[in-house]
Design an enzyme around this catalytic site. Sequence first.
Site, PDB file in Angstrom:
ATOM      1  N   PHE A  14       0.831  -1.220   0.000  1.00  0.00           N
ATOM      2  CA  PHE A  14       0.000   0.000   0.000  1.00  0.00           C
ATOM      3  C   PHE A  14       0.861   1.264   0.000  1.00  0.00           C
ATOM      4  O   PHE A  14       0.834   2.054  -0.950  1.00  0.00           O
ATOM      5  CB  PHE A  14      -0.925  -0.084   1.222  1.00  0.00           C
ATOM      6  CG  PHE A  14      -1.573   1.203   1.639  1.00  0.00           C
ATOM      7  CD1 PHE A  14      -2.260   1.990   0.726  1.00  0.00           C
ATOM      8  CD2 PHE A  14      -1.510   1.621   2.976  1.00  0.00           C
ATOM      9  CE1 PHE A  14      -2.868   3.177   1.126  1.00  0.00           C
ATOM     10  CE2 PHE A  14      -2.124   2.796   3.385  1.00  0.00           C
ATOM     11  CZ  PHE A  14      -2.791   3.576   2.456  1.00  0.00           C
ATOM     12  N   SER A  77       7.520  -5.204   4.786  1.00  0.00           N
ATOM     13  CA  SER A  77       7.061  -5.860   6.019  1.00  0.00           C
ATOM     14  C   SER A  77       5.543  -6.003   5.961  1.00  0.00           C
ATOM     15  O   SER A  77       4.863  -5.080   5.499  1.00  0.00           O
ATOM     16  CB  SER A  77       7.392  -5.023   7.269  1.00  0.00           C
ATOM     17  OG  SER A  77       6.848  -5.666   8.419  1.00  0.00           O
ATOM     18  N   TYR A 147       5.570  -7.857  15.350  1.00  0.00           N
ATOM     19  CA  TYR A 147       5.711  -6.628  14.563  1.00  0.00           C
ATOM     20  C   TYR A 147       6.432  -5.546  15.370  1.00  0.00           C
ATOM     21  O   TYR A 147       7.416  -4.959  14.907  1.00  0.00           O
ATOM     22  CB  TYR A 147       4.327  -6.144  14.155  1.00  0.00           C
ATOM     23  CG  TYR A 147       4.312  -4.943  13.229  1.00  0.00           C
ATOM     24  CD1 TYR A 147       4.902  -5.007  11.965  1.00  0.00           C
ATOM     25  CD2 TYR A 147       3.688  -3.756  13.607  1.00  0.00           C
ATOM     26  CE1 TYR A 147       4.872  -3.911  11.105  1.00  0.00           C
ATOM     27  CE2 TYR A 147       3.650  -2.666  12.749  1.00  0.00           C
ATOM     28  CZ  TYR A 147       4.233  -2.737  11.502  1.00  0.00           C
ATOM     29  OH  TYR A 147       4.199  -1.659  10.658  1.00  0.00           O
ATOM     30  N   LYS A 151      10.155  -4.110  14.464  1.00  0.00           N
ATOM     31  CA  LYS A 151      10.384  -2.721  14.057  1.00  0.00           C
ATOM     32  C   LYS A 151      11.330  -2.010  15.032  1.00  0.00           C
ATOM     33  O   LYS A 151      12.119  -1.157  14.623  1.00  0.00           O
ATOM     34  CB  LYS A 151       9.055  -1.979  13.951  1.00  0.00           C
ATOM     35  CG  LYS A 151       8.248  -2.370  12.717  1.00  0.00           C
ATOM     36  CD  LYS A 151       8.956  -1.956  11.434  1.00  0.00           C
ATOM     37  CE  LYS A 151       8.095  -2.151  10.201  1.00  0.00           C
ATOM     38  NZ  LYS A 151       8.793  -1.800   8.956  1.00  0.00           N
ATOM     39  N   THR A 177      -2.424   5.011   8.574  1.00  0.00           N
ATOM     40  CA  THR A 177      -2.560   5.675   7.273  1.00  0.00           C
ATOM     41  C   THR A 177      -3.590   4.903   6.455  1.00  0.00           C
ATOM     42  O   THR A 177      -3.707   3.684   6.602  1.00  0.00           O
ATOM     43  CB  THR A 177      -1.194   5.682   6.556  1.00  0.00           C
ATOM     44  OG1 THR A 177      -0.232   6.286   7.421  1.00  0.00           O
ATOM     45  CG2 THR A 177      -1.248   6.481   5.267  1.00  0.00           C
TER      46      THR A 177
END
Length: 318
Positions: A14, A77, A147, A151, A177
């Site tokens: 995306f 990711s 996750y 990160k 987002t």
Amino acid sequence: MTPKRAVVTGGAGFLGSHLCDALLGGGWSVVVVDNLLTGRRANLAHLQNDSRFELIEQDICQPFDVGRIDYVFHFASPASPVDYMLHGIATLQVGSLGTFHALDLARKYGAKYLVSSTSECYGDPLEHPQKETYWGHVNSIGPRSVYDEAKRFTEAVTMAYHRYHKVDTRIVRIFNTYGPRMQLNDGRVVPNFMKQALRGEPLTVYGSGKQTRSFCYVSDEVDGFLRLAKSDEHLPVNIGNPNEFTMIECAQLILKVTGSRSELCYEALPQDDPKQRCPDITKARTLLGWEPKIDLETGLRLSLDYFKKAVAEETSGR
Ligand code: UDP
């Protein structure tokens, strides 16, 4: 003059695909490296005849070399809770091994580097809104840890390559987002509510619906990436919209924008679901002159055609 060449890992996703559009629009040539685990060729289909664009299907957990490049944008990711919980090990691998390989590439060619990090680094925050200086409140063994910790490790390796190998790095902490090209079934709140509203099904609010998120429209977010890419800031920068909504408010806005008469129904809150999330964007404002321009209602209207088409395609079985 030969155009500058950028590699975008995860460019079929995306955010990665919107970044590719912006880079090509700015005169760059772009090579995407993506294993298509959660990314989709369809997100890049409109670029297939552009001679400045190339898609390489490859897993960056293996070392990779795309030749001389000027900029590495490391965006690979799984990123939605549903995706990263389904692909937990792959998420940890791409955040660790994949990040080493992306940094090795930047180091080899003396390229600049920008990596997508996340507001999940703050966990279920105890400080509000979240400033970049907040160290976070993260459960290292909970379901989201695949996750969150990947990160946080990504950030640590990036800073280490900057400090030890002098790689010219940047870290963007991305908050929620939304916009066209989000996967309809990635489980995130905007696609879920859009899909449910357009189908006339109940909107599934998790928990009390009083937890908050702040939603940034994709064009604003990508503008923030490009400004950070041009800057010399090596420490993390929050890029997100500071306008906070409860999930009930978000649901009501989606009903308004879609004209749907769906009802709200309540389901269990997922484990470790952050109660509040909102960026402090003072740093982005002062350092990059960035702030979001598109409010949630406008952004949802801008996304509506995409979601209508995606729902119609799914219904017709394509
Ligand atoms: N959520 C919800 N209904 C849904 C999907 C999500 O109420 O159908 C809630 C979820 O519990 C969370 C918020 O919406 O509090 C944002 O979830 P999302 O998965 O979009 O991203 P997150 O910010 O949790 O990474």
